[in-house]
Scaffold this active site. Structure first.
Site, short mmCIF file in Angstrom:
data_model
loop_
_atom_site.label_atom_id
_atom_site.label_comp_id
_atom_site.label_asym_id
_atom_site.label_seq_id
_atom_site.Cartn_x
_atom_site.Cartn_y
_atom_site.Cartn_z
N PRO A 2 46.54 31.97 -3.80
CA PRO A 2 46.63 32.93 -3.05
C PRO A 2 47.71 33.80 -3.77
O PRO A 2 48.84 33.72 -3.48
CB PRO A 2 46.48 34.11 -1.59
N GLU A 3 47.93 34.34 -4.88
CA GLU A 3 49.15 35.30 -5.38
C GLU A 3 49.07 36.82 -5.12
O GLU A 3 48.82 37.28 -4.26
CB GLU A 3 48.53 35.68 -6.58
#
Ligand SMILES: [Zn+2]
Length: 270
Positions: A2-3
């Site tokens: 997850p960014e």
């Protein structure tokens, strides 16, 4: 992984489901993720109401009247809000149970995520050295130019450095440099303010686009299938080594910088 866009979308998705809801109990099913989950949360959060949900860098900040629950999704984490009577799934290590019989659950197979507590007026040390958010006005060409002066570090590693700016992950760094026609190998201190203007705008555009796309393609956070809501990117260079550049038909090259893969077009990125 997850960014920033996934974490931002998670914050947006969670707000309508958990703000103004009160905690009846806290479940800690796996006491240690990246760090130990504070045991006191069971008492600290009991009968407390969520005031707001924010994001700082890749951390979710769940604000209560007595402090902030800090959540990080690590390498593979995801969050869902489901009916409390739904059986726990494998890898659901942490849970907030609300008075309306729903539960926020953190699923984290690789356990690089985090659940921390921040007292009011006592900022956690992990926040003290973070640079500005890329989508705020503080992050602009003047700021980046000032920070880059005298730096011989390559621009890609530079924009991925949290004290400079938060949330520009590996994929976004390669893609932004492509948009701005800047080679990832260029020393940060050698780039003109005009080109840094283009770069800051590219970073903002690419992150905003991803958030927008995430907001429309992401599953409902109250859905029970629990798959992490990571979204596919539309990529120009990342993972495209040996493919033709869509701008100049040059050949995309892969190099390693600071132990991370970088992709760029040597023909049109200088
Ligand atoms: Zn090119």
């Amino acid at each position: 992984m997850p960014e920033l866009p996934e974490v931002e979308t998670t914050a947006q998705g969670l707000r309508p489901l958990i703000v103004n809801h009160s905690v009846t109990s806290v479940g800690i099913y796996r006491p240690k993720l990246r760090w130990e989950i504070p045991e006191h949360l069971s008492t600290t959060l009991k009968n407390k109401t969520i005031q707001s949900v924010e994001r700082r860098a890749k951390y979710l900040l769940v604000n209560f009247e007595n402090g902030t629950l800090v959540l990080h999704l690590g390498m593979s984490g995801s969050i869902c809000v489901v009916p409390t009577d739904l059986p726990l799934k494998k890898h659901e290590h942490f849970e907030l149970v609300f008075t309306n019989n729903t539960s926020l659950r953190l699923n984290d197979p690789r356990r690089f995520g985090a659940v921390l507590w921040q007292q009011i007026d006592k900022e956690l040390s992990l926040f003290t050295k973070l640079g500005p958010e890329p989508l705020t006005e503080t992050f602009n060409a003047e700021y980046l130019f000032h920070r880059a002066q005298g730096r011989v570090q390559n621009i890609k590693t530079f924009i991925m450095s949290n004290p400079v700016v938060v949330g520009v992950g590996n994929i976004y760094a390669s893609e932004s440099l492509f948009e701005a026609k800047i080679s990832p190998k260029t020393p940060a201190g050698k780039i003109s303010i005009k080109r840094l203007q283009t770069l800051t705008q590219s970073i903002k555009n690419i992150l905003s686009e991803a958030i927008k796309r995430g907001g429309t393609t992401l599953k409902d956070f109250s859905s029970v299938d629990g798959k992490p809501g990571y979204f596919a990117q539309e990529l120009s260079v990342y993972g495209c080594d040996n493919e033709p550049c869509r701008r100049c038909n040059g050949k995309i090259k892969k190099i390693i910088q600071n132990q991370r893969a970088s992709y760029y077009c040597p023909k049109c990125q200088k």
